[in-house]
Enzyme design. Structure first.
Site, PDB file in Angstrom:
ATOM      1  N   ASP A  67       0.817  -1.217   0.000  1.00 39.21           N
ATOM      2  CA  ASP A  67       0.000   0.000   0.000  1.00 39.21           C
ATOM      3  C   ASP A  67       0.848   1.264   0.000  1.00 39.21           C
ATOM      4  O   ASP A  67       2.067   1.211   0.212  1.00 39.21           O
ATOM      5  CB  ASP A  67      -0.963  -0.011   1.200  1.00 39.21           C
ATOM      6  CG  ASP A  67      -0.321  -0.480   2.493  1.00 39.21           C
ATOM      7  OD1 ASP A  67       0.924  -0.516   2.550  1.00 39.21           O
ATOM      8  OD2 ASP A  67      -1.054  -0.802   3.437  1.00 39.21           O
ATOM      9  N   ASN A 136      -8.019  -3.112  13.869  1.00 43.34           N
ATOM     10  CA  ASN A 136      -9.397  -3.455  13.468  1.00 43.34           C
ATOM     11  C   ASN A 136      -9.413  -4.637  12.487  1.00 43.34           C
ATOM     12  O   ASN A 136     -10.434  -4.911  11.869  1.00 43.34           O
ATOM     13  CB  ASN A 136     -10.089  -2.233  12.843  1.00 43.34           C
ATOM     14  CG  ASN A 136      -9.362  -1.726  11.607  1.00 43.34           C
ATOM     15  OD1 ASN A 136      -8.365  -2.316  11.188  1.00 43.34           O
ATOM     16  ND2 ASN A 136      -9.855  -0.655  11.017  1.00 43.34           N
ATOM     17  N   HIS A 138      -7.510  -4.891   9.776  1.00 45.79           N
ATOM     18  CA  HIS A 138      -7.194  -4.592   8.372  1.00 45.79           C
ATOM     19  C   HIS A 138      -5.874  -5.229   7.957  1.00 45.79           C
ATOM     20  O   HIS A 138      -4.976  -5.419   8.770  1.00 45.79           O
ATOM     21  CB  HIS A 138      -7.255  -3.083   8.065  1.00 45.79           C
ATOM     22  CG  HIS A 138      -6.131  -2.246   8.582  1.00 45.79           C
ATOM     23  ND1 HIS A 138      -6.318  -1.073   9.271  1.00 45.79           N
ATOM     24  CD2 HIS A 138      -4.793  -2.390   8.481  1.00 45.79           C
ATOM     25  CE1 HIS A 138      -5.152  -0.543   9.567  1.00 45.79           C
ATOM     26  NE2 HIS A 138      -4.205  -1.326   9.108  1.00 45.79           N
TER      27      HIS A 138
HETATM   28  C1  GLP Z   1      -0.697   0.187   8.569  1.00 47.42           C
HETATM   29  C2  GLP Z   1      -0.333  -0.594   7.307  1.00 47.42           C
HETATM   30  C3  GLP Z   1      -0.633  -2.068   7.486  1.00 47.42           C
HETATM   31  C4  GLP Z   1      -0.042  -2.569   8.793  1.00 47.42           C
HETATM   32  C5  GLP Z   1      -0.725  -1.851   9.926  1.00 47.42           C
HETATM   33  C6  GLP Z   1      -0.288  -2.355  11.292  1.00 47.42           C
HETATM   34  O1  GLP Z   1      -2.022   0.573   8.601  1.00 47.42           O
HETATM   35  N1  GLP Z   1      -1.024  -0.128   6.148  1.00 47.42           N
HETATM   36  O2  GLP Z   1      -0.101  -2.784   6.381  1.00 47.42           O
HETATM   37  O3  GLP Z   1      -0.216  -3.948   8.911  1.00 47.42           O
HETATM   38  O4  GLP Z   1      -0.390  -0.477   9.802  1.00 47.42           O
HETATM   39  O5  GLP Z   1       0.849  -1.693  11.717  1.00 47.42           O
HETATM   40  P1  GLP Z   1       1.713  -2.071  12.956  1.00 47.42           P
HETATM   41  O6  GLP Z   1       2.559  -3.209  12.539  1.00 47.42           O
HETATM   42  O7  GLP Z   1       2.530  -0.834  13.221  1.00 47.42           O
HETATM   43  O8  GLP Z   1       0.782  -2.392  14.062  1.00 47.42           O
END
Ligand code: GLP
Length: 250
Positions: A67, A136, A138
């Site tokens: 992304d 959440n 995602h």
């Molecule tokens: C962002 C990215 C995701 C990632 C998420 C969790 O929103 N777009 O790809 O998995 O953060 O991040 P973290 O690993 O810092 O909890």
């Protein structure tokens, strides 16, 4: 699904790096799908270290990231292109031309999404997709309630994701409200998937994603239907899954 449980974040990162490195060793010209967020950083450091020691080479690997924020260019310190350069690409021997992300400044969103899907197809698809999980549920920026059938597309970020990602920006107002993301369809087409989770605050979502019902309300739950998923976590993040009896292989 295979679950590996490490004692802590460092152990989880080493385990994840082992799995990624194994793919590169077996197929030095493989296509890696990569992720941002704080969870994969330790694995990226470990891979960088092995590359610097001459134990691993990414010279023929191609990468496609999940992304990118809409509106941020590659020189913006919060863009995912910048993040990847800082945390991995700048530390390993991968040719910059082999590294791909959606272009946050592309003038035509629809054309950019088609270009990205075409690129992944032309590379022959993704051999190993690395994923973190948002609070959440995602994956990439596929927020709850989006269709499972989408390829790369533009999304509006939910308030919970904006708040979670505000820690990387000076103020919450600076967090972009939209992003490009590979869709669930693109992610599910990867030949293998590696999910990394760390910390107690991910225990609930890890449990819901991997032992709860498969539902668009928890985008990561679709991974239960993928034939080749490895979940690599630390004790804190996997605690609820293990209490519920999930089988852990090491
Ligand atoms: C962002 C990215 C995701 C990632 C998420 C969790 O929103 N777009 O790809 O998995 O953060 O991040 P973290 O690993 O810092 O909890």
């Amino acid at each position: 699904m295979r679950i590996y449980c490490a004692k802590d974040y460092e152990g989880m990162s080493r385990r994840a790096a082992n799995i990624i490195a194994a793919h590169v060793v077996v197929d030095p010209a493989c296509v890696l799908g990569l992720a941002t967020g704080s969870t994969p950083v330790g694995a990226y450091q470990e891979l960088s270290r092995r590359c610097a020691q001459g134990d691993l080479s990414f010279s023929r690997v191609h990468t496609v990231n999940l992304d990118e924020y809409v509106g941020l260019g590659s020189e913006h310190p919060q863009s995912y292109r910048y993040f990847m350069r800082k945390n991995l690409f700048g530390q390993i021997d991968i040719p910059p031309a082999n590294t791909h992300l959606p272009d946050g400044l592309a003038p035509d969103a629809e054309a950019e999404c088609s270009r990205y899907d075409r690129l992944i197809r032309e590379l022959g698809g993704i051999d190993l997709q690395l994923l973190g999980i948002g609070h959440n549920g995602h994956i990439g920026f596929n927020e709850p309630d989006q269709a499972f059938t989408l390829g790369t597309h533009q999304v509006r970020l939910t308030q919970s994701t904006i708040e979670a990602n505000a820690r990387f920006f000076a103020t919450e107002a600076e967090v972009p409200r939209a992003a490009y993301t590979m869709g669930i369809k693109t992610i599910m087409q990867a030949r293998a998937i590696l999910v990394v989770v760390s910390g107690a605050e991910k225990a609930d979502i890890a449990y819901r994603a991997f032992l709860g019902p498969v539902t668009p309300q928890v985008p990561a739950s679709i991974l239960q239907l993928h034939p080749h998923v490895t979940l690599c976590g630390d004790l804190a993040a996997l605690s609820k899954l293990m209490e519920a009896g999930a089988e852990v292989c090491g």
